[in-house]
Design an enzyme around this catalytic site. Structure first.
Site, mmCIF file in Angstrom:
data_model
loop_
_atom_site.group_PDB
_atom_site.id
_atom_site.type_symbol
_atom_site.label_atom_id
_atom_site.label_comp_id
_atom_site.label_asym_id
_atom_site.label_seq_id
_atom_site.Cartn_x
_atom_site.Cartn_y
_atom_site.Cartn_z
ATOM 1 N N GLY A 188 -13.132 -3.439 1.150
ATOM 2 C CA GLY A 188 -14.528 -3.024 1.226
ATOM 3 C C GLY A 188 -14.932 -2.087 0.109
ATOM 4 C CE LYS A 204 -20.543 -18.513 6.500
ATOM 5 N NZ LYS A 204 -20.784 -18.037 7.877
ATOM 6 N NE ARG A 223 -4.422 -1.447 1.705
ATOM 7 C CZ ARG A 223 -5.408 -1.716 2.545
ATOM 8 N NH1 ARG A 223 -5.266 -1.434 3.834
ATOM 9 N NH2 ARG A 223 -6.533 -2.254 2.123
ATOM 10 N N GLY A 252 -8.775 -9.393 -0.740
ATOM 11 C CA GLY A 252 -7.597 -10.000 -0.113
ATOM 12 C C GLY A 252 -7.327 -11.434 -0.522
#
Length: 412
Positions: free
Chosen positions: A383, A203, A42, A360
């Site tokens: 996110g 999920k 980053r 990720g």
């Protein structure tokens, strides 16, 4: 992205910054182990923006959060180790200031010469940051003349250093921010078609909005991981001990109907790699999705499924990837993910495919396959990447888009 004119975002390209204090919002929330930065990815992403600003005579003041200190100071949430790594990567002195607002910080910033860099301490030591408090944003804005947001991974948060501050001063997008916006726009807003989305993970419940949005935009969606088991279960297939979510069958059916109405093909596995447990070196076998043994579970896509995906990929011009096809962390259940990744990388190298990936687990899997460097673009956002895929408005991007008029009026 919904209701935002991305073309209205001003960039740092060609901006006159000589002698000006430029506040750069970066995401320097990197892994630190034993007091040292363990992964500088980053930091490396924001270096081109910092270096360009310095070269053009700016006084660069870096803003970032680190961890979740919730307004309290602690040694393990200090950005000091990041300052050390930043100095090493820049090959130049970085002035580290022990706070991000206040008289001492103001004095530190005032001491900067053209081309100098300062890093302020963790923004989240102040509760006003996460509350998007205008008074706190004004204190930050007072430290600079120009604001540059180069932290796409924070753009989904309406925080003071991301959203409120962009309305208080001339605001621009940094190089990494624009690269991310352009890559995601190319894959999602106006892609070269046919366009394939690969959506994997454990999920369905965590990616309902993503699947719903993509079902109305993509030409096909490859569903992988435990999510594929829920889709198969919704079709009446007995998935035995495979991870699946029976409570989300109606959701899966709604997504499938939306995809059908939009002409988007949902691609599910036809064969799977099964085992009695998820463990390294466990005995595995391959079977059709209708033949999963009662004491076993599906943990990866099988060879027929992968061959089918490669065939579909051959005619695809854009691939947007979020989530693995199987339990890739444990051998041998990463082979499906790696095989498709290698094929996508091969076509990307040949110039026949635009490949954009993020998340990720996805980035880790592509690194394990040894092909991350061959993809057109790899997002380091988590996110924010998912919310963009879900078609949601990101406060940080919206603030930049709305800042154009203010920026021109102030700088002119």
């Amino acid at each position: 992205m919904a209701d935002i004119d991305l073309a209205s975002i001003e960039t740092v390209d060609g901006l006159d910054v000589k002698g000006k204090r430029v506040l750069v919002r970066a995401d320097l929330n990197v892994p630190v182990e034993a007091g040292a930065v363990a992964d500088a990815t980053r930091i490396e992403r924001v270096l081109p923006t910092i270096e360009a600003l310095c070269k053009n005579g700016a006084k660069v003041v870096l803003l970032s959060h680190f961890g979740r200190p919730k307004g309290e100071r602690s040694p393990d949430t200090s950005l000091k180790p990041v300052a050390v790594k930043l100095e090493e990567l820049l090959g130049a002195k970085v002035l580290f200031l022990d706070d991000c607002i206040g008289p001492e910080v103001e004095a530190g910033v005032a001491s900067l010469k053209d081309g100098d860099v300062a890093l302020l301490e963790n923004l989240r030591y102040h509760a006003g940051e996460t509350k998007n408090d205008t008074a706190f944003a004004k204190q930050l804005a007072a430290l600079g003349d120009i604001y540059v947001d180069d932290a796409f991974s924070c753009a989904h948060r309406a925080h003071a250093s991301v959203e409120a501050i962009a309305h208080l001063m001339p605001a621009y997008a940094g190089m990494a921010m624009m690269a991310e916006i352009e890559a995601l726009s190319a894959a999602l807003e106006d892609p070269k078609r046919p366009v394939m989305a690969v959506v994997g993970g454990a999920k369905v419940s965590t990616k309902i909005d993503v699947l719903t949005n993509l079902a109305q935009r993509m030409d096909m969606i490859v569903v992988g991981g435990g999510m594929a088991n829920t889709f198969l279960f919704a079709q009446g297939i007995d998935v035995a001990k495979s991870l699946h979510e029976p409570d989300f069958v109606s959701t899966v059916k709604e997504i499938t109907e939306k995809a059908k109405a939009s002409g988007c093909e949902i691609v599910l596995p036809v064969d799977v790699v099964v085992a009695n447990e998820l463990a390294e070196g466990v005995e595995t076998s391959v079977c059709g999705v209708n033949e999963i043994p009662s004491d076993a579970g599906a943990l990866d896509q099988g060879p027929k499924s992968i061959a089918r995906l490669k065939d579909k990929l051959a005619n695809t011009r854009t691939i947007l990837w979020n989530g693995p096809l199987g339990a890739f962390e444990i051998a041998p259940f990463g082979e499906g993910t790696y095989a498709l990744a290698r094929e996508a990388a091969k076509q990307s190298r040949a110039g026949t495919l635009i490949s954009v990936a993020g998340g990720g687990d996805t980035v880790r899997a592509l690194n394990m396959a040894g092909v991350a460097g061959d993809f057109t673009y790899i997002s380091t956002a988590g996110g924010a990447f998912l919310e963009w895929l879900a078609g949601k408005q990101l406060p940080g991007v919206a603030a930049l888009a709305g800042a154009k008029a203010a920026a021109r009026a102030t700088v002119a």
